[in-house]
Design a protein around this motif. Structure first.
Motif, PDB file in Angstrom:
ATOM      1  N   SER A  91     109.600  51.358 -28.415  1.00 56.35           N
ATOM      2  CA  SER A  91     108.307  51.230 -29.098  1.00 56.35           C
ATOM      3  C   SER A  91     107.432  52.449 -28.849  1.00 56.35           C
ATOM      4  O   SER A  91     106.207  52.345 -28.711  1.00 56.35           O
ATOM      5  CB  SER A  91     107.582  49.937 -28.662  1.00 56.35           C
ATOM      6  N   PHE A 136     106.399  45.908 -31.808  1.00 57.58           N
ATOM      7  CA  PHE A 136     105.167  45.540 -32.507  1.00 57.58           C
ATOM      8  C   PHE A 136     105.530  44.871 -33.824  1.00 57.58           C
ATOM      9  O   PHE A 136     106.333  45.399 -34.594  1.00 57.58           O
ATOM     10  CB  PHE A 136     104.310  46.780 -32.789  1.00 57.58           C
ATOM     11  N   ARG A 139     102.052  44.278 -39.402  1.00 58.32           N
ATOM     12  CA  ARG A 139     100.690  43.747 -39.284  1.00 58.32           C
ATOM     13  C   ARG A 139     100.421  42.542 -40.176  1.00 58.32           C
ATOM     14  O   ARG A 139      99.751  41.608 -39.770  1.00 58.32           O
ATOM     15  CB  ARG A 139      99.666  44.849 -39.579  1.00 58.32           C
ATOM     16  N   TYR A 161     104.915  43.349 -28.243  1.00 63.11           N
ATOM     17  CA  TYR A 161     103.698  44.078 -27.904  1.00 63.11           C
ATOM     18  C   TYR A 161     102.647  43.793 -28.973  1.00 63.11           C
ATOM     19  O   TYR A 161     102.975  43.591 -30.143  1.00 63.11           O
ATOM     20  CB  TYR A 161     103.951  45.583 -27.861  1.00 63.11           C
ATOM     21  N   GLU A 162     101.366  43.807 -28.558  1.00 65.06           N
ATOM     22  CA  GLU A 162     100.314  43.594 -29.534  1.00 65.06           C
ATOM     23  C   GLU A 162      99.041  44.311 -29.119  1.00 65.06           C
ATOM     24  O   GLU A 162      98.784  44.503 -27.930  1.00 65.06           O
ATOM     25  CB  GLU A 162     100.032  42.089 -29.718  1.00 65.06           C
ATOM     26  N   SER A 163      98.267  44.702 -30.117  1.00 65.76           N
ATOM     27  CA  SER A 163      96.950  45.281 -29.880  1.00 65.76           C
ATOM     28  C   SER A 163      96.004  44.189 -29.391  1.00 65.76           C
ATOM     29  O   SER A 163      96.047  43.057 -29.899  1.00 65.76           O
ATOM     30  CB  SER A 163      96.420  45.888 -31.183  1.00 65.76           C
TER      31      SER A 163
END
Length: 276
Positions: A91, A136, A139, A161-163
């Motif tokens: 990633s 990720f 979106r 994984y994420e914001s």
């Protein structure tokens, strides 16, 4: 004689996690390819590694810049690839560079170290014998739904994984797609404010709907635990019975998805077709 491409893992927060071998490699190579040269220069200065030729290799330009880096390696120079944190090509920039290096018969050597997904998973409390890493998520839109549905029936622990800004929305999407399951949100790994929050997807979704997480985030969700995936006829009967009892479709779909091994979205769509 051609040089070597070294994939050097760097700390994900705590600088004490860098390995002796990583430092030796960074000191020895002719040049260093960096996700962000400004960020990497701070790391190198901290460990007294100066005078290095730093080459920028951000993810958005990896395809355009990989060739020039590989030309230098083919010409006999050793190169270390580092990213802003963690293991290159996971990633992060490096996947394209490694693939093209191997196509050119160049030697690629990993120098292992910190990676967020393994650190998080090991302390999550969820099963670790088998896991599936999603990186990720897309979106929005069909690609996102397709990825969630693709892995809904897996019994392996799911890691992504994420914001922090999108965490609440993503947890709600996971609940709708996979049904109620145990989960864990890990953030700020190896740093001063490291935190693990464990609970059901309903609990985690409710918490982060109003609380914005800070720092890098790893989300882990247990795999499907049902005995077997229900047939469509079995699911249809369960939906009809629940709707006949007056249950609302959305929570009913979430619960049946957990029990039936279907994605929450598929159950909901089937339920809508029954209500027409």
């Amino acid at each position: 004689m051609a040089g070597t491409l070294y994939l050097v893992a760097t700390p994900i927060g705590n600088l004490g996690d860098i390995s002796v071998r990583a430092l030796e490699t960074l000191r020895a190579v002719a040049f260093i390819a960096c996700e962000d040269t400004r960020h990497s220069r701070v790391l190198l200065d901290h460990f007294g590694i100066g005078g290095k030729d730093l080459v920028s290799l951000p993810a958005f330009a990896e395809g355009q810049r990989a060739g020039r880096i590989l030309d230098r390696i083919a010409g006999g120079e050793d190169c270390a690839l580092i990213t802003d944190a963690g293991s290159p090509a996971i990633s992060d920039p490096g996947e394209r560079l490694v693939a093209e290096a191997l196509e050119r018969d160049l030697t690629v050597v990993p120098v292992p170290g910190a990676t967020a997904l393994i650190s998080a998973l090991s302390a999550s409390g969820l099963p670790t014998g088998r896991f599936h890493f999603l990186g990720f998520l897309p979106r929005k839109g069909p690609e996102r739904r397709a990825m969630l549905e693709e892995v809904a029936a897996l019994s392996a622990t799911l890691v992504l994984y994420e914001s922090p800004r999108r965490l609440g929305e993503t947890l709600q999407d996971l609940l709708e797609a996979w049904g109620e399951r145990r989960g864990c949100v890990a953030r700020e790994l190896t740093k001063l404010h490291e935190e693990f929050v464990r609970g059901s997807l309903t609990e985690l979704s409710a918490r982060y709907a109003t609380e914005e997480a800070r720092g890098e985030v790893v989300v882990m969700v247990e795999g499907r635990t049902g005995e077997r995936r229900w047939s469509e006829d079995e699911l249809r009967r369960a939906l009809e019975e629940g709707l006949a009892r007056g249950e609302k479709l959305k929570p009913l779909s979430t619960e049946l998805a957990r029990r039936a091994g279907w994605s929450g979205q598929d159950v909901y769509r089937l339920g809508l077709s029954l209500k027409r």
